[in-house]
Design an enzyme around this catalytic site. Structure first.
Site, PDB file in Angstrom:
ATOM      1  N   HIS A 174       0.707  -1.268   0.032  1.00  0.00           N
ATOM      2  CA  HIS A 174      -0.050  -0.106  -0.220  1.00  0.00           C
ATOM      3  C   HIS A 174       0.610   0.974  -0.089  1.00  0.00           C
ATOM      4  O   HIS A 174       0.508   2.432   0.525  1.00  0.00           O
ATOM      5  CB  HIS A 174      -0.990   0.053   1.148  1.00  0.00           C
ATOM      6  N   SER A 300      16.588  16.386 -19.855  1.00  0.00           N
ATOM      7  CA  SER A 300      15.468  17.404 -19.672  1.00  0.00           C
ATOM      8  C   SER A 300      15.897  18.627 -20.499  1.00  0.00           C
ATOM      9  O   SER A 300      17.082  19.100 -20.387  1.00  0.00           O
ATOM     10  CB  SER A 300      15.241  17.862 -18.209  1.00  0.00           C
TER      11      SER A 300
END
Length: 461
Positions: A174, A300
């Site tokens: 989770h 980038s």
């Protein structure tokens, strides 16, 4: 007019990604489909010549020449067939029908067209040719192109699993810190899943089946011309000679449950790999994995420091696209209005696109795996920063010792709290347990609490 190159391709499969998809051109291009149709028509003609009931005669040298039509098939041949379909050629008007164009192409190469020509495509419907041709392409595309790429990824995962079998790593359930594992064990899970999915894909690919039963699946034209021939037996023998199983009952179309099984099995492979891509992306994000920075490569346009997990992202996108296409194909090709509608023809032309997106993804996943290296230091720091994960071990040992409040005791210490090892040891000091048990508890550390993670890697074949 200047010829336009791949930068003008409508699909990225033939443009940006053409270098990745090129291995599929022998199985997924229109030229490949034409060649496969020629193979079916040639071999069918030769099979008819072997029937005592037919007056058709084809000598050995002609057989060799006819088989050369598909064995030595080239671009010029493909263009000739296309001209027969779209423009007309050598006295034939444009057919506007792809299978009829193949029939005429074959007739052009017969030494005695007047006597032998009527037997080309004798008693067949186009789907008799197409269903067999598609399967002659799908099977090797899977076996020769996709399966080796999948197997290579599986082998890489297995090798890395063994190398890093003992490297402790914080697990997350989770998204929250959970019982530690080893990096090698996590890779072994993927290697095992991928191996099982690959086995299912290979099995269904070996079970492809074909039909050769005429316009409504009844052998009506064959029986009208030569009722004395056992046409179902002939069909079975012919289809099996192509390496396919025989479909005895069909309409005009071959029920495509076998192809749907291949598409579903390939989706299963892709789902495993997409799950892997997502986890590897997260491990990179968490700095559990470092990436090799290629010299000159840009991560980038504005942030010079970035080394992106672009291969896993690219793979994820292509797997998702492939599975969308495979789901559509599996659902669509198994249905046909009455004995047949023609919509399946255009749909089946997209099988290659689904395979191509899968192939791109496999190569990108492999590239991503080749660039990552586990960061053992970061993994250990994360383990040390989350000592509460030994709470499971503590409460289980206390249960063994008969403590009925063990779970609640550890829950009070750790749930929603940042408990330290010192907090645990303060708790251990107050416990009413044998000193040997207290020593056992004090020896617990997150890095050592990996159970049989290391040994489980041996479950790999």
């Amino acid at each position: 007019m200047t010829e336009r190159g791949s930068l003008y391709a409508v699909s990225p499969l033939d443009g940006r990604y053409a270098r990745y998809t090129e291995p599929l051109t022998d199985y997924a291009s229109e030229a490949a489909l034409i060649r496969a149709r020629i193979e079916i028509e040639v071999e069918y003609l030769l099979a008819l010549a072997d029937l005592e009931a037919t007056p058709l005669s084809i000598d050995g040298s002609t057989r060799t020449d006819l088989r050369a039509l598909y064995e030595a098939f080239d671009t010029e041949d493909a263009e000739t067939v296309k001209r027969l379909e779209t423009e007309g050629y050598a006295g034939y008007s444009a057919t506007n029908h792809d299978v009829k164009a193949v029939e005429y192409f074959l007739r052009l190469h017969l030494p005695d067209e007047k006597r032998q020509g009527p037997w080309v495509h004798f008693g067949l419907t186009s789907e008799d040719v197409n269903n067999l041709a598609h399967r002659l392409l799908v099977a090797p595309a899977v076996r020769e192109v996709l399966v080796p790429e999948i197997g290579s990824i599986r082998d890489t995962l297995a090798a890395d699993a063994r190398e890093y079998r003992a490297l402790p790593m914080l697990a997350r359930t989770h998204g929250q810190p959970a019982t530690p594992t080893t990096y090698g064990k996590e890779l072994a899970v993927y290697a095992a899943r991928l191996g099982q999915a690959l086995g299912r894909l290979e099995a269904v690919t070996d079970d492809l089946s074909g039909k050769l039963a005429g316009a409504s699946g009844t052998y009506a034209a064959h029986c009208a011309a030569h009722p004395e021939v056992d046409w179902p037996a002939f069909s079975e023998s012919f289809v099996e000679s192509l390496g396919l199983e025989h479909t005895a009952l069909s309409t005009q179309v071959n029920p495509c449950d076998d192809l749907a099984a291949v598409f579903d099995a390939l989706r299963g492979v892709n789902n495993v790999l997409r799950d892997l891509d997502l986890d590897m992306w997260l491990y990179v994000s968490d700095r559990y994995l470092g990436q090799d920075a290629a010299e000159g490569e840009t991560g980038s346009s504005t942030m010079p420091h970035k080394v992106n997990p672009i291969d896993f992202e690219n793979s994820e996108g292509n797997l998702t696209k492939a599975n969308s296409d495979l789901t559509f194909l599996a659902d669509y090709v198994t249905t046909s209005r009455l004995q047949r509608d023609l919509s399946d023809s255009t749909v089946k032309r997209n099988i290659g696109a689904a395979f191509a997106h899968s192939l791109i993804a496999y190569q990108k996943t492999a590239a991503g795996l080749s660039k990552v290296t586990p960061n053992g230091t970061v993994m250990r720091e994360e383990l040390e920063a989350n000592p509460e994960v030994i709470g499971e071990a503590v409460q289980t040992i206390l249960r063994r010792e008969g403590d009925t409040d063990a779970y609640e005791r550890i829950k009070a210490l750790t749930r929603g709290e940042r408990a330290t090892l010192s907090d645990f040891r303060d708790l251990f000091a107050d416990l009413d347990v044998d000193e040997s048990v207290r020593e056992e508890l004090n020896a617990l550390t997150p890095a050592d609490y990996t159970g049989l993670g290391e040994e489980l890697v041996e479950e790999l074949d």
